[in-house]
Motif scaffolding. Structure first.
Motif, short mmCIF file in Angstrom:
data_model
loop_
_atom_site.label_atom_id
_atom_site.label_comp_id
_atom_site.label_asym_id
_atom_site.label_seq_id
_atom_site.Cartn_x
_atom_site.Cartn_y
_atom_site.Cartn_z
N HIS A 1 0.84 -1.19 0.00
CA HIS A 1 0.00 0.00 0.00
C HIS A 1 0.89 1.25 0.00
O HIS A 1 1.64 1.48 0.94
CB HIS A 1 -0.92 0.01 1.22
CG HIS A 1 -1.81 -1.20 1.31
ND1 HIS A 1 -2.78 -1.49 0.38
CD2 HIS A 1 -1.85 -2.21 2.22
CE1 HIS A 1 -3.39 -2.60 0.70
NE2 HIS A 1 -2.84 -3.06 1.81
N ARG B 1 -3.09 5.88 1.23
CA ARG B 1 -4.55 5.81 1.37
C ARG B 1 -5.06 7.13 1.93
O ARG B 1 -4.51 7.67 2.87
CB ARG B 1 -4.94 4.67 2.32
CG ARG B 1 -4.83 3.28 1.69
CD ARG B 1 -5.32 2.21 2.64
NE ARG B 1 -5.35 0.90 2.00
CZ ARG B 1 -5.65 -0.23 2.62
NH1 ARG B 1 -5.96 -0.20 3.91
NH2 ARG B 1 -5.66 -1.37 1.98
N GLU C 1 -8.82 8.60 3.14
CA GLU C 1 -10.19 8.15 3.41
C GLU C 1 -11.07 9.33 3.81
O GLU C 1 -10.66 10.20 4.57
CB GLU C 1 -10.18 7.10 4.53
CG GLU C 1 -9.40 5.84 4.16
CD GLU C 1 -9.33 4.84 5.30
OE1 GLU C 1 -9.82 5.17 6.41
OE2 GLU C 1 -8.80 3.73 5.10
N ASN D 1 -12.37 8.85 -1.61
CA ASN D 1 -11.28 8.00 -1.14
C ASN D 1 -10.21 7.83 -2.21
O ASN D 1 -10.53 7.85 -3.41
CB ASN D 1 -11.81 6.62 -0.73
CG ASN D 1 -12.83 6.71 0.40
OD1 ASN D 1 -12.56 7.33 1.43
ND2 ASN D 1 -13.99 6.11 0.20
N ASN E 1 -6.80 5.29 -3.12
CA ASN E 1 -6.04 4.10 -2.76
C ASN E 1 -5.00 3.83 -3.85
O ASN E 1 -5.36 3.55 -4.99
CB ASN E 1 -6.97 2.90 -2.59
CG ASN E 1 -6.23 1.69 -2.02
OD1 ASN E 1 -5.26 1.85 -1.29
ND2 ASN E 1 -6.69 0.50 -2.36
N GLU F 1 -1.72 1.57 -4.96
CA GLU F 1 -0.99 0.33 -4.67
C GLU F 1 0.36 0.33 -5.38
O GLU F 1 0.55 1.02 -6.39
CB GLU F 1 -1.82 -0.88 -5.15
CG GLU F 1 -3.20 -1.00 -4.53
CD GLU F 1 -3.15 -1.41 -3.06
OE1 GLU F 1 -2.39 -2.34 -2.74
OE2 GLU F 1 -3.85 -0.79 -2.25
#
Length: 369
Positions: free
Chosen positions: A43, A46, A48, A64, A66, A68
């Motif tokens: 990860h 992130r 949120e 949000n 995200n 990777e």
């Protein structure tokens, strides 16, 4: 019938052309040999329940993010949608509502136009890269600089005598030689000619880390991204594929929306609107008159954008012509015209975005009258 004849004529003309094997093979190749001190975790970042506004202007609402390891993300869309704001949020330099969590062992490098201020103006170009701490030898640094059009004695120029475009290329080269495993690149192809853009594409293809890039350069995005981000209805949305695949998906989405009478990418404020007092007939007429003028301006800008896009396509075709490529003067002249057209297109896109915002505001006022 006339279009069919034109197509047949074009095919006959193409058949008469001398066939050249793999013109692209003559393009300069480069091996950047990216060096990572540490491998990041799965990860990268992130965010949120993220929200962002400037006064009454809402940019993002409860969205949000995200990212990777291995993501090659292109953030696209018209100017004024909040792309650069989102990039600064990811970098951690912009305050935002919500939770931000940077992954394990993530080393970040951020390239944007304002990074030019961090260059030491008293340094020579080669010295600036040497002091960046990459531990690369002079030959390796010269190879990188040569890819960005700094060759021979040019590497000993002082930063303070460089043009804005030259400083941009130095800052970009400095970002690429860093040991960062997560790159943020805000409009990296600005001030680059086609040759340098291709070099940058090669570098990012070899890059084993993660990056997010903002760009209006379709060719560039098509060649580097495996995910597409866009902001819609104050939400960050993701398409998990290449730009070409995204375009096809978006076209189908717009067709379906038209069938159902739904407008795509026309966000409506989700904040509460207080009741406004009724305006008189004269004020309403003034609003309608202003709205008409703005729509006329918008139509003119859209026509100019279409003209510039066709012009840029023409220059790209010329730059791919071996005859132009082999002629230094013709190459320079065409590249200058190409860069000028790109700059004008960016300005027109910004104007279009501003006009759209003004039109939306006026339409909102008319609805309350």
């Amino acid at each position: 019938a006339s279009k069919a004849k034109q197509a047949q004529s074009r095919v006959k003309a193409l058949d008469k052309l001398e066939r050249i094997e793999d013109v692209a093979a003559d393009a300069p190749k480069v091996n950047f040999k990216f060096q990572f001190k540490t491998e990041p975790g799965r990860h990268i970042l992130r965010l949120e329940h993220m929200s962002k506004r400037y006064g009454d202007k809402l940019i993002l609402q409860n969205t949000n993010v995200n990212i990777e390891r291995g993501d090659k993300i292109a953030l696209i869309g018209a100017n004024g949608k909040g792309k650069s704001t989102l990039m600064r949020i990811i970098a951690g330099t912009e305050p935002v509502e919500g939770k931000r969590q940077l992954g394990h062992n993530v080393i970040m490098a951020f390239y944007a136009q304002h990074q030019l201020e961090s260059l030491n103006v008293e340094n020579e170009i080669l010295q600036e890269l040497t002091e960046a701490g990459s531990q690369r030898n002079e030959m390796e640094l010269r190879t990188v600089l040569g890819s960005f059009l700094f060759t021979g004695e040019a590497v000993f120029k002082k930063i303070k005598v460089l043009s804005g475009g030259e400083k941009s290329r130095v800052a970009l080269a400095k970002t690429l030689i860093s040991e960062a495993n997560f790159l943020l690149l805000d409009e990296p192809t600005n001030h680059l000619d086609m040759q340098s853009v291709n070099i940058l594409i090669q570098a990012l293809e070899q890059y084993e880390g993660t990056f997010v890039v903002i760009s209006h350069d379709r060719y560039f995005v098509e060649n580097v991204a495996n995910k597409i981000w866009f902001i819609e209805d104050y939400q960050l949305k993701e398409y998990p594929g290449t730009y070409h695949e995204y375009e096809y998906w978006q076209e189908q989405r717009e067709k379906d929306a038209r069938k159902n009478g739904v407008k795509i990418d026309k966000p409506t404020p989700k904040t509460e609107v207080t009741e406004k007092p009724k305006t008189n007939g004269s004020e309403q007429n003034n609003l309608q008159s202003d709205l008409k003028k703005l729509n006329q301006q918008l139509k003119q800008v859209e026509q100019e954008v279409q003209h510039l896009e066709r012009e840029i396509d023409g220059y790209e075709t010329q730059l791919a012509d071996p005859k132009i490529y082999a002629n230094v003067n013709a190459m320079q002249e065409t590249t200058q015209k190409f860069e000028k057209a790109k700059k004008t297109l960016n300005q027109q896109n910004s104007l279009w975005e501003n006009l759209m915002e003004s039109i939306d505001q006026l339409e909102g006022k008319l609805k309350t009258t």
